[in-house]
Design an enzyme around this catalytic site. Structure first.
Site, PDB file in Angstrom:
ATOM      1  N   ASP A 168     -33.355   8.160  38.122  1.00  0.00           N
ATOM      2  CA  ASP A 168     -34.934   7.891  38.272  1.00  0.00           C
ATOM      3  C   ASP A 168     -35.116   7.250  38.643  1.00  0.00           C
ATOM      4  O   ASP A 168     -35.082   5.977  39.206  1.00  0.00           O
ATOM      5  CB  ASP A 168     -34.797   8.844  36.459  1.00  0.00           C
ATOM      6  CG  ASP A 168     -35.984   9.677  36.871  1.00  0.00           C
ATOM      7  OD1 ASP A 168     -37.468   9.147  37.809  1.00  0.00           O
ATOM      8  OD2 ASP A 168     -36.528  10.767  37.207  1.00  0.00           O
ATOM      9  N   HIS A 227     -42.483   8.872  36.106  1.00  0.00           N
ATOM     10  CA  HIS A 227     -41.248  10.172  36.295  1.00  0.00           C
ATOM     11  C   HIS A 227     -40.671   9.982  34.860  1.00  0.00           C
ATOM     12  O   HIS A 227     -40.331  10.763  34.244  1.00  0.00           O
ATOM     13  CB  HIS A 227     -41.383  10.556  37.832  1.00  0.00           C
ATOM     14  CG  HIS A 227     -40.275  11.910  37.696  1.00  0.00           C
ATOM     15  ND1 HIS A 227     -39.203  11.604  38.056  1.00  0.00           N
ATOM     16  CD2 HIS A 227     -40.633  12.431  38.110  1.00  0.00           C
ATOM     17  CE1 HIS A 227     -38.448  12.707  38.265  1.00  0.00           C
ATOM     18  NE2 HIS A 227     -39.804  13.437  38.378  1.00  0.00           N
ATOM     19  N   ASN A 241     -40.267  11.515  13.928  1.00  0.00           N
ATOM     20  CA  ASN A 241     -40.427  10.075  13.255  1.00  0.00           C
ATOM     21  C   ASN A 241     -42.131  10.444  13.580  1.00  0.00           C
ATOM     22  O   ASN A 241     -42.496   8.755  12.927  1.00  0.00           O
ATOM     23  CB  ASN A 241     -40.011   9.109  14.350  1.00  0.00           C
ATOM     24  CG  ASN A 241     -40.704   9.164  15.666  1.00  0.00           C
ATOM     25  OD1 ASN A 241     -42.054  10.489  15.818  1.00  0.00           O
ATOM     26  ND2 ASN A 241     -40.817   8.196  16.848  1.00  0.00           N
ATOM     27  N   VAL A 245     -44.590  12.842  20.482  1.00  0.00           N
ATOM     28  CA  VAL A 245     -43.544  14.085  20.485  1.00  0.00           C
ATOM     29  C   VAL A 245     -42.239  14.240  20.131  1.00  0.00           C
ATOM     30  O   VAL A 245     -41.790  13.147  19.276  1.00  0.00           O
ATOM     31  CB  VAL A 245     -43.189  14.267  22.299  1.00  0.00           C
ATOM     32  CG1 VAL A 245     -44.402  15.229  22.460  1.00  0.00           C
ATOM     33  CG2 VAL A 245     -42.836  13.274  22.907  1.00  0.00           C
ATOM     34  N   ASN A 317     -39.750  21.689  44.511  1.00  0.00           N
ATOM     35  CA  ASN A 317     -40.863  22.011  44.478  1.00  0.00           C
ATOM     36  C   ASN A 317     -41.451  22.930  45.167  1.00  0.00           C
ATOM     37  O   ASN A 317     -42.884  22.848  45.205  1.00  0.00           O
ATOM     38  CB  ASN A 317     -41.754  21.372  43.291  1.00  0.00           C
ATOM     39  CG  ASN A 317     -41.647  20.701  42.140  1.00  0.00           C
ATOM     40  OD1 ASN A 317     -40.332  21.549  41.379  1.00  0.00           O
ATOM     41  ND2 ASN A 317     -41.293  19.333  41.465  1.00  0.00           N
ATOM     42  N   TYR A 334     -25.194  21.512  45.739  1.00  0.00           N
ATOM     43  CA  TYR A 334     -23.467  21.210  46.465  1.00  0.00           C
ATOM     44  C   TYR A 334     -23.558  22.274  45.410  1.00  0.00           C
ATOM     45  O   TYR A 334     -23.331  22.522  44.018  1.00  0.00           O
ATOM     46  CB  TYR A 334     -23.524  19.892  46.336  1.00  0.00           C
ATOM     47  CG  TYR A 334     -24.063  18.912  47.311  1.00  0.00           C
ATOM     48  CD1 TYR A 334     -24.393  18.969  48.030  1.00  0.00           C
ATOM     49  CD2 TYR A 334     -24.656  18.263  46.566  1.00  0.00           C
ATOM     50  CE1 TYR A 334     -24.871  17.816  48.607  1.00  0.00           C
ATOM     51  CE2 TYR A 334     -25.236  17.120  46.871  1.00  0.00           C
ATOM     52  CZ  TYR A 334     -25.858  17.101  49.092  1.00  0.00           C
ATOM     53  OH  TYR A 334     -26.181  16.294  49.228  1.00  0.00           O
ATOM     54  N   SER A 387     -38.488  18.385  37.683  1.00  0.00           N
ATOM     55  CA  SER A 387     -38.601  17.642  37.044  1.00  0.00           C
ATOM     56  C   SER A 387     -38.263  17.421  36.120  1.00  0.00           C
ATOM     57  O   SER A 387     -37.217  16.389  35.263  1.00  0.00           O
ATOM     58  CB  SER A 387     -39.751  16.438  37.563  1.00  0.00           C
ATOM     59  OG  SER A 387     -38.814  15.924  38.711  1.00  0.00           O
TER      60      SER A 387
HETATM   61 CA    CA Z   1     -41.260  12.270  18.201  1.00  0.00          CA
END
Ligand code: CA
Ligand code: CA
Length: 449
Positions: A168, A227, A241, A245, A317, A334, A387
């Site tokens: 990426d 990205h 943690n 997220v 997209n 492919y 993505s």
């Molecule tokens: Ca986290």
């Protein structure tokens, strides 16, 4: 096989880089393409010589076509050569293809990230992992239109033994959610090896301790675009943690390989190097949230040459149908056994308006609209695109391999597809007619044994 028509097709790039302001919160439209930047990759040509052609045969063939070598690429007989100037590319390709030593020749192609439009929902929840049916940036989600991640996390949250390459724009390796899951190349990491300027593991790259930047050709695949960091967080941000997220997999060894520049554009030739790197270093899964047109034989052959690695790839997209050969996006289209092609779904379990589809070419859908994940600068943000759908599936593959490391690529693919949850919106628009469900994955994986 190339020539006219190519530049026009390449001129379409997703309008992402210029639109990263959260003030303009909106869905990317089905026509979010613009000719903002010409996408031709200069004067470079990918040429593949016939099997068995020797150096003494390749050199004269290049000279006859007036195309000196620029680089050898890690696929048998594949080289990058120089046509001298862009206007000479078509003629040079024709000359090369007329040569009996040449199997095929094609212009190096451009690939771009499969769009990531940010919106202003910085505090939105990760509905893709668990959807309780609440309002989210103007849309009321449908309860359980999600991938049931929590059900699987009771069994596994992933493993650092599973290597996943994120090919990426690089990643922000210092992000506290990603740093604990960063892959380390043991062959370059011993005492005195990290920055000794030597290729200690003999793979041709010096000090590649945590991946490689194939754009700048240096050992620091940092992310100045965002990205790759967003994609990596969805795939494997450290969960549990107490902050930010959680990735679909809480643990994995993220191998960052940078092939997209700061505008999220890249070249097939750099991708080919990255595919080889990932496979040689034992990555079982590659996340490719990028694509373009047209078809590239060299790119297809390079992916086929890594049969022990599963390539999870964004459908694109354009809001179009990848089954239509004029609109197909590559590398997603492919027809290879080690490719899974992913469309984007919404919190209402519909196909996202921007998402490509394909009854025979797009395998399944996964959450890809208004996805919260990590961004550079220890930040977080909500982006949309195929993505963003792709790393949900790549993360699911990492969970399967954490508990079933002996499964083959074909078996992991069968589990991903077989465990998908069928929904009317995806019927006839994807191979499975379903959306990713990791809650069912481990059962599906167990059946593959
Ligand atoms: Ca986290
Ligand atoms: Ca090395």
């Amino acid at each position: 096989m190339i020539a006219a028509g190519w530049a026009a097709a390449l001129g379409l790039t997703m309008a992402i880089a210029a639109a990263l302001s959260p003030a303009h919160a909106r869905e990317p439209s089905a026509h979010s393409v613009s000719p903002e930047r010409p996408a031709a990759v200069g004067d470079e040509i990918l040429v593949r010589f016939r099997p068995g052609a020797s150096r003494r045969e390749r050199g004269p063939a290049r000279r006859r076509a007036g195309a000196p070598i620029r680089a050898k690429l890690p696929l048998d007989g594949l080289q990058l050569v120089d046509a001298g100037r862009p206007s000479a590319v078509a003629r040079t390709i024709a000359d090369l293809e007329d040569d009996p030593e040449v199997l095929y020749a094609e212009a190096d192609r451009r690939r771009t990230s499969t769009a990531a439009m940010p919106d202003d929902d910085l505090f939105g929840r990760q509905w893709g992992l668990e959807n309780r049916g609440g309002w989210l940036a103007g849309e009321r989600g449908i309860a359980d239109a999600d991938i049931d991640a929590r059900a699987t996390w009771r069994t596994t949250t992933g493993s650092a033994r599973v290597k996943v390459a994120v090919i990426d724009s690089g990643i922000s390796a210092s992000h506290p959610e990603l740093a604990p899951n960063l892959w380390t190349n043991a062959g370059e990491a011993g005492p005195g090896r990290r920055s000794n300027g030597r290729d200690d593991d003999g793979n041709g790259l010096r000090d590649d301790v945590h991946g490689w930047d194939f754009v700048a050709d240096d050992p620091r695949p940092a992310d100045d675009h965002g990205h790759g960091t967003h994609v990596a967080g969805t795939l494997a941000a450290r969960g549990g943690n107490g902050r930010g997220v959680a990735g679909v997999a809480w643990r994995a060894a993220i191998m960052p390989l940078r092939v997209l520049d700061d505008d999220a554009h890249g070249k097939v030739s750099d991708g080919i190097r990255a595919y080889r790197y990932a496979a040689a270093k034992g990555a079982r899964v590659v996340n490719l949230s990028l694509g373009g047109d047209p078809f590239s034989r060299a790119e297809r052959d390079a992916i086929a040459a890594a049969p022990r690695t599963l390539f999870v790839i964004a459908a694109g997209n354009d809001g179009s149908d990848n089954d239509d050969p004029r609109k197909a996006r590559y590398p997603c289209s492919y027809p290879l056994a080690n490719v899974v092609c992913v469309a984007a779904s919404t919190s209402r379990d519909r196909l996202a308006s921007f998402s490509n589809q394909g009854r025979s070419s797009v395998d399944l859908a996964a959450p890809g609209a208004r996805i919260m994940s990590t961004l550079p600068g220890r930040d977080y943000g909500s982006w949309s695109g195929t993505s963003m759908a792709t790393p949900h599936v790549a993360g699911a593959a990492a969970l399967i391999l954490a508990t079933h490391p002996q499964l083959s690529v074909a078996q992991v693919k069968a589990a991903l597809l077989g465990g998908s949850e069928r929904r009317p919106a995806f019927a006839g628009r994807t191979v499975t007619g379903g959306r990713l469900n990791v809650g069912r994955l481990l059962d599906a994986a167990a059946r593959q044994r």
